[in-house]
Design an enzyme around this catalytic site. Structure first.
Site, PDB file in Angstrom:
ATOM      1  N   ASP A  32      -2.586   0.758   7.305  1.00 15.47           N
ATOM      2  CA  ASP A  32      -1.831   0.637   6.058  1.00 15.47           C
ATOM      3  C   ASP A  32      -1.410  -0.814   5.815  1.00 15.47           C
ATOM      4  O   ASP A  32      -1.443  -1.299   4.684  1.00 15.47           O
ATOM      5  CB  ASP A  32      -0.594   1.542   6.078  1.00 15.47           C
ATOM      6  CG  ASP A  32      -0.953   3.012   6.198  1.00 15.47           C
ATOM      7  OD1 ASP A  32      -1.769   3.486   5.383  1.00 15.47           O
ATOM      8  OD2 ASP A  32      -0.429   3.678   7.110  1.00 15.47           O
ATOM      9  N   GLU A  80      -1.085  -1.226  -4.994  1.00 19.09           N
ATOM     10  CA  GLU A  80      -2.321  -0.496  -5.261  1.00 19.09           C
ATOM     11  C   GLU A  80      -2.028   0.695  -6.156  1.00 19.09           C
ATOM     12  O   GLU A  80      -1.014   1.383  -5.985  1.00 19.09           O
ATOM     13  CB  GLU A  80      -2.952  -0.016  -3.953  1.00 19.09           C
ATOM     14  CG  GLU A  80      -4.334   0.571  -4.149  1.00 19.09           C
ATOM     15  CD  GLU A  80      -5.028   0.837  -2.839  1.00 19.09           C
ATOM     16  OE1 GLU A  80      -6.024   0.144  -2.558  1.00 19.09           O
ATOM     17  OE2 GLU A  80      -4.568   1.728  -2.090  1.00 19.09           O
ATOM     18  N   ASP A 124       0.868  -1.168   0.000  1.00 15.98           N
ATOM     19  CA  ASP A 124       0.000   0.000   0.000  1.00 15.98           C
ATOM     20  C   ASP A 124       0.911   1.225   0.000  1.00 15.98           C
ATOM     21  O   ASP A 124       1.469   1.585   1.035  1.00 15.98           O
ATOM     22  CB  ASP A 124      -0.906  -0.007   1.226  1.00 15.98           C
ATOM     23  CG  ASP A 124      -1.866   1.171   1.249  1.00 15.98           C
ATOM     24  OD1 ASP A 124      -2.273   1.633   0.169  1.00 15.98           O
ATOM     25  OD2 ASP A 124      -2.199   1.621   2.359  1.00 15.98           O
TER      26      ASP A 124
END
Length: 164
Positions: free
Chosen positions: A138, A66, A7
């Site tokens: 996260d 991502e 992430d």
């Protein structure tokens, strides 16, 4: 097969490693690489070195990152894009195949709904990885990204077997 989910973030880059064994998923580790404050180059270097250390420690065979969404703050978006570059560079340098997924695709793969909230995503990650404890939100997001990629790899493997 081990999958590393990332992430991207400039201050906090979440990561999560899962193991894919047939249809089963197992949590290996999760955490956050912090870059704190300072010069941008130094911060990116801390992210890069931290992510490389994660890759060495957990030996994933694939990675997923991502995709960045554009927000109102152009400077913030650019900095996030640079952190995302590090999230792609470290696994690429290690020779890992990298999947890239939009946030809605990750949510749909994990929850079944593309506009699910963070709490729903975390609940389903806990359901799919029993006993997992997140280092942070996260890290939970990174595990969701890894799960999304694992599902993609599983479906790709099934399609290859069906064709053969």
């Amino acid at each position: 097969m081990r999958v590393l989910g990332i992430d991207p973030g400039l201050q906090n880059m979440g990561w999560g490693v899962i193991e894919l064994d047939g249809p089963r998923l197992r949590h290996i580790a999760n955490g956050v690489v912090h870059s704190d404050k300072g010069e941008l180059g130094d911060r990116l270097l801390r992210l890069y070195r931290g992510l490389c250390a994660v890759i060495i420690a957990h030996a994933p065979s694939a990675a997923a990152v991502e995709q960045t969404f554009v927000n109102k703050d152009a400077v913030g978006t650019l900095k996030l894009g640079q952190a995302r570059g590090i999230a792609l560079l470290a696994p690429a340098e290690a020779g890992l195949e990298i999947g890239e997924y939009a946030p809605n695709a990750v949510k749909k793969a994990v929850v079944g709904v593309g506009h699910a909230g963070k709490e729903q995503v975390q609940h389903m990650v806990r359901h799919q990885l029993p006993g997992v404890v997140f280092e942070s939100a996260d890290a939970a997001d990174a595990l969701a990204i890894a799960i999304c990629h694992a599902h993609h790899l599983q479906s790709r493997s099934i399609r290859i077997k069906v064709r053969a």
